[in-house]
Scaffold this motif. Structure first.
Motif, short mmCIF file in Angstrom:
data_model
loop_
_atom_site.label_atom_id
_atom_site.label_comp_id
_atom_site.label_asym_id
_atom_site.label_seq_id
_atom_site.Cartn_x
_atom_site.Cartn_y
_atom_site.Cartn_z
N GLY A 12 3.57 -46.49 1.52
CA GLY A 12 4.29 -47.75 1.58
C GLY A 12 5.76 -47.60 1.29
O GLY A 12 6.30 -46.49 1.25
N GLN A 64 7.10 -44.13 -3.57
CA GLN A 64 6.51 -43.66 -2.32
C GLN A 64 7.59 -43.04 -1.43
O GLN A 64 7.38 -41.99 -0.81
CB GLN A 64 5.82 -44.82 -1.60
N THR A 121 2.59 -46.35 7.92
CA THR A 121 3.42 -47.06 6.94
C THR A 121 3.72 -48.47 7.42
O THR A 121 3.68 -48.75 8.62
CB THR A 121 4.74 -46.30 6.67
N SER A 132 6.62 -49.74 6.24
CA SER A 132 8.01 -49.77 5.83
C SER A 132 8.91 -49.20 6.93
O SER A 132 8.74 -48.05 7.35
CB SER A 132 8.21 -48.95 4.55
N ILE A 186 10.69 -46.03 5.61
CA ILE A 186 9.86 -44.83 5.66
C ILE A 186 9.73 -44.34 7.10
O ILE A 186 9.86 -43.15 7.38
CB ILE A 186 8.45 -45.11 5.07
N SER A 237 3.48 -40.46 13.27
CA SER A 237 3.68 -41.63 12.41
C SER A 237 3.45 -42.93 13.17
O SER A 237 3.78 -43.04 14.36
CB SER A 237 5.07 -41.62 11.79
N SER A 293 9.73 -54.00 4.69
CA SER A 293 8.29 -53.78 4.61
C SER A 293 7.54 -55.01 5.11
O SER A 293 7.87 -56.14 4.73
CB SER A 293 7.86 -53.46 3.18
#
Length: 270
Positions: free
Chosen positions: A103, A108, A125, A127, A130, A142, A156
């Motif tokens: 997250g 993190q 994720t 976010s 991220i 990802s 987020s």
């Protein structure tokens, strides 16, 4: 030296440095660690400090159950040594072909510089911060969970769309955290954030809680995930001894990140 005089000196040290390590005190006063622990227990009963697994810290004020999100400059800035140690140890649990959730919390985000780079795996994720850091890493596949963008969330997504989307996945590991972590579970300041974390924990085969000592023993506004859902908690030596004992009673494995080793490696790399 009389015990009372020794305790006054311990109090002087902890007021100057914010914490003490039992082994260092034992060496300083040339007495056993058990004697130091008895001193710290007496001082805790007097309300002078809070015992931890490694020694003691000054009493921290109990945080409010709801706090405003930190600005990105603080959330994603330079992490404290104990936070970095937790992030590094957490990243070491990722194995080849794992599918994991990370997250957008600062601790993190701190995992990113420690992520394995020599084998393939997948990160999901919610976010944007991220995701932006991950998208150019060749060994990582990802996925970014979508949802409503909020100005105060550091990018987020935690709304109903995000929850519906995350439930379509199955995870090998989820790395989760919150503003409060105690024997009841992980808690946070908003119902939306709590609901999203709960959804993540329910689709994961293994839940790893990242628990810096300043979060341990506190409870925030709303519960995210019960402690029974946590398989492993990674914390540091500054965590409350009482709180850790209560968490272990829930049959949760608790391990302590090595702050000194992380700091030594960082100094060598500087």
């Amino acid at each position: 030296m009389l015990a009372e005089e020794r305790r006054h000196k311990i109090l002087d040290i902890i007021q100057k440095e914010g914490r003490v390590v039992a082994k260092d005190l034992a060496d300083m006063f040339d007495i056993s660690i058990d004697s130091i622990r008895r001193d710290l227990s007496i001082m805790e009963e007097q309300g002078l400090l809070q015992k931890t697994y490694g020694g003691a810290i000054l009493h921290n004020p109990t945080p409010k159950v709801r706090t405003l999100p930190q600005p990105e400059s603080m959330r994603y800035g330079l992490a404290a040594t104990h936070q970095n140690a937790i992030s590094k140890l957490a990243a070491s649990y990722i194995n080849v072909h794992d599918t994991v959730f990370i997250g957008g919390a600062g601790i993190q985000f701190g995992m990113l510089k420690h992520l394995p780079s020599h084998f393939p795996y997948t990160i999901i994720t919610n976010s944007m911060k991220i995701a932006e850091e991950l998208r150019k890493r060749e060994n990582i596949t990802s996925y970014l969970i979508g949802g409503k963008l909020r100005c105060d969330s550091a990018g987020s997504m935690i709304d109903t769309l995000a929850i519906e989307m995350i439930r379509k996945f199955t995870l090998d590991i989820s790395f989760i955290t919150g503003g409060g972590i105690d024997s009841q579970g992980i808690s946070t300041a908003t119902p939306e954030g709590a609901a999203f974390t709960r959804a993540v924990s329910e689709i994961s085969r293994k839940n790893i809680c990242l628990a810096p000592h300043e979060k341990v023993g506190h409870r925030m506004f709303v519960m995210s995930a019960p402690m029974e859902a946590i398989d492993l908690m990674i914390t540091d030596q500054g965590a409350s001894e009482t709180a850790i004992h209560e968490i272990k009673r829930k049959h949760v494995q608790v391990i302590f990140a090595d702050e000194k080793e992380t700091e030594r490696v960082n100094n060598e790399m500087a």
